[in-house]
Write a protein that holds these residues in place. Structure first.
Motif, PDB file in Angstrom:
ATOM      1  N   GLN A   1       0.809  -1.205   0.000  1.00 15.54           N
ATOM      2  CA  GLN A   1       0.000   0.000   0.000  1.00 15.54           C
ATOM      3  C   GLN A   1       0.851   1.268   0.000  1.00 15.54           C
ATOM      4  O   GLN A   1       0.614   2.182  -0.790  1.00 15.54           O
ATOM      5  CB  GLN A   1      -0.930   0.011   1.230  1.00 15.54           C
ATOM      6  CG  GLN A   1      -1.898  -1.160   1.284  1.00 15.54           C
ATOM      7  CD  GLN A   1      -2.874  -1.166   0.124  1.00 15.54           C
ATOM      8  OE1 GLN A   1      -3.306  -0.109  -0.320  1.00 15.54           O
ATOM      9  NE2 GLN A   1      -3.211  -2.353  -0.367  1.00 15.54           N
ATOM     10  N   LEU A   2       1.805   1.315   0.906  1.00 16.14           N
ATOM     11  CA  LEU A   2       2.664   2.506   0.982  1.00 16.14           C
ATOM     12  C   LEU A   2       3.807   2.468  -0.022  1.00 16.14           C
ATOM     13  O   LEU A   2       4.495   3.470  -0.220  1.00 16.14           O
ATOM     14  CB  LEU A   2       3.231   2.664   2.400  1.00 16.14           C
ATOM     15  CG  LEU A   2       2.214   2.801   3.524  1.00 16.14           C
ATOM     16  CD1 LEU A   2       2.928   3.000   4.866  1.00 16.14           C
ATOM     17  CD2 LEU A   2       1.262   3.963   3.273  1.00 16.14           C
ATOM     18  N   GLU A   3       4.021   1.266  -0.618  1.00 22.25           N
ATOM     19  CA  GLU A   3       5.095   1.093  -1.608  1.00 22.25           C
ATOM     20  C   GLU A   3       6.447   1.501  -1.041  1.00 22.25           C
ATOM     21  O   GLU A   3       7.214   2.245  -1.657  1.00 22.25           O
ATOM     22  CB  GLU A   3       4.774   1.887  -2.877  1.00 22.25           C
ATOM     23  CG  GLU A   3       3.485   1.448  -3.560  1.00 22.25           C
ATOM     24  CD  GLU A   3       3.187   2.246  -4.817  1.00 22.25           C
ATOM     25  OE1 GLU A   3       3.931   3.217  -5.075  1.00 22.25           O
ATOM     26  OE2 GLU A   3       2.231   1.905  -5.527  1.00 22.25           O
ATOM     27  N   GLU A   4       6.717   0.990   0.158  1.00 23.08           N
ATOM     28  CA  GLU A   4       8.001   1.259   0.801  1.00 23.08           C
ATOM     29  C   GLU A   4       9.123   0.566   0.027  1.00 23.08           C
ATOM     30  O   GLU A   4       8.967  -0.562  -0.468  1.00 23.08           O
ATOM     31  CB  GLU A   4       7.992   0.751   2.247  1.00 23.08           C
ATOM     32  CG  GLU A   4       7.180   1.601   3.199  1.00 23.08           C
ATOM     33  CD  GLU A   4       7.915   2.871   3.579  1.00 23.08           C
ATOM     34  OE1 GLU A   4       9.076   3.016   3.157  1.00 23.08           O
ATOM     35  OE2 GLU A   4       7.330   3.710   4.282  1.00 23.08           O
ATOM     36  N   THR A   5      10.252   1.241  -0.059  1.00 22.55           N
ATOM     37  CA  THR A   5      11.406   0.679  -0.780  1.00 22.55           C
ATOM     38  C   THR A   5      12.587   0.415   0.152  1.00 22.55           C
ATOM     39  O   THR A   5      13.663   0.022  -0.322  1.00 22.55           O
ATOM     40  CB  THR A   5      11.843   1.642  -1.894  1.00 22.55           C
ATOM     41  OG1 THR A   5      12.193   2.907  -1.303  1.00 22.55           O
ATOM     42  CG2 THR A   5      10.710   1.847  -2.891  1.00 22.55           C
ATOM     43  N   GLN A   6      12.391   0.631   1.466  1.00 22.10           N
ATOM     44  CA  GLN A   6      13.490   0.417   2.404  1.00 22.10           C
ATOM     45  C   GLN A   6      13.839  -1.073   2.468  1.00 22.10           C
ATOM     46  O   GLN A   6      12.967  -1.927   2.634  1.00 22.10           O
ATOM     47  CB  GLN A   6      13.113   0.931   3.793  1.00 22.10           C
ATOM     48  CG  GLN A   6      12.876   2.427   3.857  1.00 22.10           C
ATOM     49  CD  GLN A   6      14.146   3.218   3.597  1.00 22.10           C
ATOM     50  OE1 GLN A   6      15.247   2.748   3.892  1.00 22.10           O
ATOM     51  NE2 GLN A   6      13.984   4.409   3.038  1.00 22.10           N
ATOM     52  N   GLN A   7      15.131  -1.376   2.350  1.00 19.54           N
ATOM     53  CA  GLN A   7      15.576  -2.769   2.309  1.00 19.54           C
ATOM     54  C   GLN A   7      15.276  -3.499   3.610  1.00 19.54           C
ATOM     55  O   GLN A   7      14.912  -4.687   3.601  1.00 19.54           O
ATOM     56  CB  GLN A   7      17.083  -2.817   2.023  1.00 19.54           C
ATOM     57  CG  GLN A   7      17.587  -4.194   1.644  1.00 19.54           C
ATOM     58  CD  GLN A   7      19.053  -4.186   1.286  1.00 19.54           C
ATOM     59  OE1 GLN A   7      19.905  -4.110   2.167  1.00 19.54           O
ATOM     60  NE2 GLN A   7      19.346  -4.252   0.000  1.00 19.54           N
ATOM     61  N   ALA A   8      15.385  -2.787   4.738  1.00 24.23           N
ATOM     62  CA  ALA A   8      15.152  -3.437   6.024  1.00 24.23           C
ATOM     63  C   ALA A   8      13.721  -3.953   6.119  1.00 24.23           C
ATOM     64  O   ALA A   8      13.470  -5.041   6.671  1.00 24.23           O
ATOM     65  CB  ALA A   8      15.439  -2.453   7.159  1.00 24.23           C
ATOM     66  N   ILE A   9      12.760  -3.198   5.611  1.00 21.76           N
ATOM     67  CA  ILE A   9      11.355  -3.611   5.662  1.00 21.76           C
ATOM     68  C   ILE A   9      11.137  -4.865   4.818  1.00 21.76           C
ATOM     69  O   ILE A   9      10.502  -5.836   5.252  1.00 21.76           O
ATOM     70  CB  ILE A   9      10.462  -2.461   5.190  1.00 21.76           C
ATOM     71  CG1 ILE A   9      10.604  -1.265   6.146  1.00 21.76           C
ATOM     72  CG2 ILE A   9       9.008  -2.892   5.067  1.00 21.76           C
ATOM     73  CD1 ILE A   9       9.897  -0.013   5.682  1.00 21.76           C
ATOM     74  N   HIS A  10      11.670  -4.856   3.611  1.00 24.93           N
ATOM     75  CA  HIS A  10      11.491  -6.016   2.725  1.00 24.93           C
ATOM     76  C   HIS A  10      12.217  -7.239   3.282  1.00 24.93           C
ATOM     77  O   HIS A  10      11.694  -8.362   3.192  1.00 24.93           O
ATOM     78  CB  HIS A  10      12.001  -5.673   1.327  1.00 24.93           C
ATOM     79  CG  HIS A  10      11.089  -4.742   0.577  1.00 24.93           C
ATOM     80  ND1 HIS A  10      10.157  -5.173  -0.339  1.00 24.93           N
ATOM     81  CD2 HIS A  10      10.958  -3.385   0.625  1.00 24.93           C
ATOM     82  CE1 HIS A  10       9.500  -4.143  -0.835  1.00 24.93           C
ATOM     83  NE2 HIS A  10       9.975  -3.037  -0.264  1.00 24.93           N
ATOM     84  N   ASN A  11      13.390  -7.049   3.848  1.00 25.01           N
ATOM     85  CA  ASN A  11      14.116  -8.180   4.418  1.00 25.01           C
ATOM     86  C   ASN A  11      13.354  -8.787   5.599  1.00 25.01           C
ATOM     87  O   ASN A  11      13.294 -10.024   5.745  1.00 25.01           O
ATOM     88  CB  ASN A  11      15.508  -7.743   4.883  1.00 25.01           C
ATOM     89  CG  ASN A  11      16.438  -7.482   3.720  1.00 25.01           C
ATOM     90  OD1 ASN A  11      16.150  -7.875   2.585  1.00 25.01           O
ATOM     91  ND2 ASN A  11      17.553  -6.819   3.969  1.00 25.01           N
ATOM     92  N   TYR A  12      12.747  -7.902   6.437  1.00 20.50           N
ATOM     93  CA  TYR A  12      12.013  -8.421   7.585  1.00 20.50           C
ATOM     94  C   TYR A  12      10.764  -9.172   7.133  1.00 20.50           C
ATOM     95  O   TYR A  12      10.415 -10.215   7.689  1.00 20.50           O
ATOM     96  CB  TYR A  12      11.641  -7.283   8.520  1.00 20.50           C
ATOM     97  CG  TYR A  12      10.938  -7.751   9.770  1.00 20.50           C
ATOM     98  CD1 TYR A  12      11.528  -8.676  10.621  1.00 20.50           C
ATOM     99  CD2 TYR A  12       9.671  -7.290  10.074  1.00 20.50           C
ATOM    100  CE1 TYR A  12      10.870  -9.113  11.751  1.00 20.50           C
ATOM    101  CE2 TYR A  12       9.007  -7.733  11.208  1.00 20.50           C
ATOM    102  CZ  TYR A  12       9.614  -8.638  12.051  1.00 20.50           C
ATOM    103  OH  TYR A  12       8.971  -9.093  13.170  1.00 20.50           O
ATOM    104  N   LEU A  13      10.076  -8.651   6.106  1.00 22.73           N
ATOM    105  CA  LEU A  13       8.920  -9.362   5.575  1.00 22.73           C
ATOM    106  C   LEU A  13       9.325 -10.716   5.008  1.00 22.73           C
ATOM    107  O   LEU A  13       8.616 -11.730   5.194  1.00 22.73           O
ATOM    108  CB  LEU A  13       8.246  -8.504   4.506  1.00 22.73           C
ATOM    109  CG  LEU A  13       6.999  -9.094   3.849  1.00 22.73           C
ATOM    110  CD1 LEU A  13       5.927  -9.387   4.891  1.00 22.73           C
ATOM    111  CD2 LEU A  13       6.446  -8.165   2.778  1.00 22.73           C
TER     112      LEU A  13
END
Length: 974
Positions: free
Chosen positions: A655-667
């Motif tokens: 939804q927010l289309e976050e591009t931070q690597q930490a967020i994607h790695n945690y997901l």
């Protein structure tokens, strides 16, 4: 803090005595100094008019700045007071012994009635010079006239009322014809409508007044010597011009309401006061034998408009048998009585004589006093002199009278612009309320005075009136200036302590529940007041201490919210396990820092609601700062609870289309741990372009390998373009997956072939499936039967490869045939090219002698030229001039270089001593180079026709005039 306030209250007792001693040595009791800087002018300021009449003055009337006076026997003088230097004199034209008895002037100053002692009446209009006799009025001695202020105009009086000496009331109308003065009589009609009587019979009609109330109701006031009559009634709509007969007809059979007094002056007079901005009078004063009847006029009453009546007896020095009053005039707060030698002004509030003015004997006896209602000027005359009174600031001392009468609201109304007087009134009102035990009202008034603060506070403390003390402090606080910060702090803190004490007392008494709620609301209003905000904020530590000392956590939280100290509020709720309330505060005020601070605690208890709150915050929260809270939570929670963490991470990613690597790695880590099915779909949705992937590829590969998610690993290998590793791992999972990986390196046929060979080897050696191996040959065009044969064991028969071998041989034959066809086509193409070259060598064009250059329009054959297939012909230099500006920069540079070389080859050699053979060789080389240079120039300049080629198409959007030369070109046309 409470002890400090107690000490302050004790100190009040000591400070009051000091304040009294200071006051006794000259310090004023209030903040105002009562001093008169200059002599104050009197309310009634007399002025003698600079006018000496040629004859004695018989009568004088004034209205709307128009003054009329009767002089002698036959002269009438009219003066417009706006133009006093232009008097107008009119002769009455009477040759008999008639004298002017009375004169009456209407409210507009247009209509003048002159009553004669011979029972005749004359009329004079302001716009004419001739006096007209009113024939219908003859035989009546006129005593009074009631003018119609609602229908009258400058040329018509409308229906008016006329009172006679015999008690009759007549209705009449006077009109001036606009066409000719002699066309008709001015008196339209003259008819009797009523007769006034006293106990002895008909009595003279001393005064008449017509007023209109609400809803079109008319009131008529008529007076005799001892009686005051009132007639009330409505005139039917549309019949106003027909007069007042219907009102008097109601009282034909019975007397109207009246007031009667026993004493008798022999006459009476009534005066009215009309404010400047109103059309109806507000009060009246009737001068009669027993004194002056004064009251107000209330037009809302049904039968009588006279209200608040009271009789002011004459001053002791007035004896109606010896020196009776002659006239009366009413102002806003006084009525003036005219005696033969003086004027007395009596206040209508208390009946006291406030002004007396004696006239010298040389002026003669005073005859008449009248007021101009429009300009509020009072006129007095004798037979020789005219005086005028100006009323100046009549209400200057009214406040004192109202104050002494305990009418404090009216007193304050009349000293609003005099703060020193207002302070006296407020102090008197406060003391009056205190004596009558109206302590709250007393506190409100004391707060507005300049009295000593300590004295007033101590007064309420000794009376044990804490509520009144609070009211006083609140009002005092509201009146402080922003610069008085110390006083503001003291009062604010003291009020807080008093409120808390009072709330504590009321809370313990169930019977005082309503009062408790009301006081609590007042306290909260006090805390949230914008005026107190800065003071409370600067001293919030002290306020917190007071609230804590009283154990009032409810108001501590309320105060923290007002101070926007939401951290304290949320911490309070968390300490008392009120997690929903804490989250509500966070959601309401949307402070990101507070979310970061308290989320680790809240998510342990209400994970779903916390995640909902995070989602509602949207992009205002940085998900990276929430990851520590989620990590701590997910380590100690079940799979179901971890789903809440996944829900928020998915919201951030999708939804927010976050591009931070930490967020994607945690997901990714959450997917790998609990949702392997969602892992592959997430990776596929992320795509295969490494530059657009937001997770760490190496971290993802290691994570998937640790949890045994091979398909996910294969996908990551493909993204990393490690196709050999992807195929090797895919062969452990699924051959079809390996095949999809093998086709990915489209630009590297060698690698593709190598990958397919791996698949073929696996199928042959591991799965030992010959048919599958043959299917690999059909799936990849790069593999041939000879490539896979080495993988088969020696005992395999040829029957399995017969079809594949035959297909391979057919492919070779087809390839050979295709090569032959291509060779034949190349041979034919070369032949056609040679024929075209030969044909072009023999092609020519003819140029007539009269042909001209398409650019300069000069004969073409004079200079070298070009001829194009389209038919256009240009001189060499004209074509070069047209083409050069439109060439690219690199071609312009090349053309200039070629022109320089061409010019250099055309110059003769400077050396004359070279050997002959050397010169011959150099010349040959020069001619060859010159021809080549010219050919290169032709390729650039004459590549296409300047009018028919691409150059013309490209220049279609260029302006006809160079923008840099536009101004110069425009000036040349002027």
């Amino acid at each position: 803090m409470a002890s400090i306030l107690d000490e302050y209250e004790d100190s009040l007792h000591r400070s009051v005595s000091v304040q009294h001693s200071r006051a006794s040595v000259g310090i004023p009791h209030s903040g105002y100094v009562n001093a008169r800087l200059e002599k104050e002018t009197p309310i009634f300021n007399k002025q003698r008019i600079d006018f000496t009449p040629p004859e004695k003055i018989n009568s004088l009337v004034v209205s709307s700045n128009q003054l009329c006076m009767s002089l002698g026997k036959d002269t009438l003088l009219r003066i417009d007071l706006g133009k006093p230097d232009e008097p107008n004199q009119v002769e009455l034209g009477r040759k008999d012994e008639a004298k002017v008895y009375k004169m009456f002037l209407d409210h507009t100053g247009s209509h003048l009635l002159i009553a004669l002692n011979t029972s005749e009446c004359l009329y004079l209009n302001r716009s004419v010079q001739k006096v007209r006799a009113l024939s219908r009025w003859k035989g009546h001695l006129i005593e009074s006239v009631g003018w119609n202020k609602f229908l009258g105009s400058e040329t018509n009086t409308g229906p008016i009322l006329v009172g006679t000496s015999q008690g009759q009331i007549y209705e009449a109308e006077i009109s001036v014809s606009e066409g000719s003065l002699f066309s008709t009589n001015p008196d339209q009609y003259f008819r009797q409508v009523y007769t006034l009587e006293e106990e002895s019979g008909p009595a003279p009609v001393c005064c008449l007044e017509i007023e209109r109330g609400i809803e079109g109701k008319f009131f008529i006031i008529a007076t005799t010597r001892k009686r005051l009559f009132q007639f009330a009634g409505k005139v039917p709509e549309g019949t106003e011009q027909q007069g007042f007969s219907s009102i008097f007809a109601v009282h034909a059979d019975h007397l109207p309401s009246f007031r009667e007094f026993p004493a008798n002056l022999g006459f009476s007079e009534i005066a009215f006061y009309t404010p400047k901005l109103r059309s109806n009078p507000r009060s009246f004063a009737w001068m009669m034998g027993n004194g002056v009847l004064y009251g107000t006029l209330d037009y809302s009453r049904p039968d009588s408009i006279l209200s608040d009546e009271r009789v002011w007896v004459y001053p002791p020095d007035i004896d109606i048998t010896v020196n009776k009053p002659i006239s009366i005039v009413l102002t806003q707060f006084h009525f003036l009585l005219l005696l033969s030698d003086r004027v007395k002004a009596v206040c209508t509030l208390n009946g006291q004589v406030v002004f007396q003015d004696l006239f010298l004997e040389k002026f003669g006896l005073l005859t008449r006093m009248i007021k101009d209602p429009t300009v509020q000027q009072i006129w007095i005359h004798t037979e020789k002199v005219v005086f005028r009174y100006h009323v100046q600031r009549e209400s200057r001392d009214v406040w004192k009278m109202y104050m002494n009468m305990n009418k404090f609201d009216l007193a304050k109304e009349y000293c609003k612009d005099r703060p020193e007087c207002l302070d006296i009134v407020l102090a008197k009102e406060a003391e009056h309320c205190f004596q009558n035990k109206r302590y709250l009202d007393s506190a409100k008034c004391y707060a507005l005075t300049q009295n000593y603060f300590e004295e007033i506070a101590l007064k309420f403390i000794e009376a044990k009136q804490e509520e009144a003390l609070m009211e006083f402090l609140i009002k005092k606080l509201s009146n402080l200036k922003p610069s008085e910060k110390t006083q503001t702090t003291l009062l604010t803190t003291w009020l807080t302590e008093l409120y808390l004490n009072w709330l504590g007392i009321l809370q313990g008494d169930p019977s005082q529940r309503n009062l408790y709620l009301d006081t609590r609301e007042k306290f909260r209003t006090f805390l949230s007041s914008p005026k107190n905000k800065d003071c409370l904020f600067n001293n919030r530590a002290s306020i917190y201490e007071l609230l804590a000392s009283h154990g009032d956590t409810e108001h501590m939280v309320y105060f923290a919210v007002i101070m926007q100290d939401y951290e304290r509020v949320v911490a309070h709720h968390c300490q008392h396990d009120e997690y929903d309330e804490a989250l509500n505060v966070l959601s309401r005020h949307r402070d990101e820092k507070l979310f970061y601070k308290f989320s680790p605690v809240l998510i342990q208890h209400i994970p779903k609601k916390v995640v909902d709150a995070w989602i509602s915050m949207g992009s205002r929260l940085d998900a990276r700062n929430l990851i520590p809270a989620l990590v701590n939570y997910s380590q100690s929670a079940s799979t179901q609870q971890i789903n809440e963490a996944i829900r928020y991470m998915e919201f951030c990613v999708y939804q927010l289309e976050e591009t931070q690597q930490a967020i994607h790695n945690y997901l990714l880590s959450l997917y790998a741990l609990c949702r392997p099915d969602s892992l592959l779909s997430y990776l596929e949705q992320a795509g295969t372009n490494p530059n657009r992937i937001h997770y760490d590829l190496k971290y993802a590969l290691r994570l998937c390998a640790e949890h045994g998610h091979h398909r996910a690993c294969v996908h990551i290998y493909k993204v990393m373009e490690l196709y050999e590793e992807a195929v090797d791992l895919a062969l452990q999972v699924d051959v079809d997956l390996a095949k999809s990986c093998a086709d990915l390196p489209e630009d590297d046929e060698e690698l593709r072939k190598k990958l397919w060979l791996k698949i073929a080897r696996h199928v042959v050696q591991e799965e030992k499936d010959v048919k599958k191996a043959m299917a690999c040959l059909s799936s990849c065009a790069l593999l041939k039967i000879e490539d896979v044969l080495p993988f088969f064991p020696d005992f395999v028969t040829i029957d399995h490869f017969k079809e594949a071998i035959c297909n391979s041989l057919e492919d070779y034959n087809k390839h050979i045939e295709e090569l032959k066809r291509e060779m034949e086509e190349a041979t034919q193409s070369a032949k056609r090219i040679r024929e075209d070259i030969q044909e072009m060598r023999n092609k020519y064009g003819s140029v007539e002698p009269q042909e001209k250059c398409a650019a300069c329009d000069f004969p073409l054959l004079n200079r070298p030229f070009y001829l194009f297939l389209c038919g256009h012909m240009f001189h060499y230099d004209c074509l070069l001039q047209a083409v050069f500006p439109n060439l690219p920069a690199y071609k312009q540079a090349k053309l200039e270089d070629l022109q320089k070389k061409l010019a250099a080859t055309s110059q003769p050699s400077k050396s004359h001593h070279r050997p002959k053979d050397t010169d011959t060789i150099s010349l040959g080389k020069g001619q060859q180079s010159r021809e080549q240079i010219k050919a290169d120039i032709d390729d650039i300049v004459a590549a296409e026709c300047v009018y028919c080629g691409e150059l013309m198409i490209r220049s279609i959007d260029k302006p006809f005039i160079d923008p840099q030369k536009y101004e110069e070109e425009m000036q040349s046309w002027l």
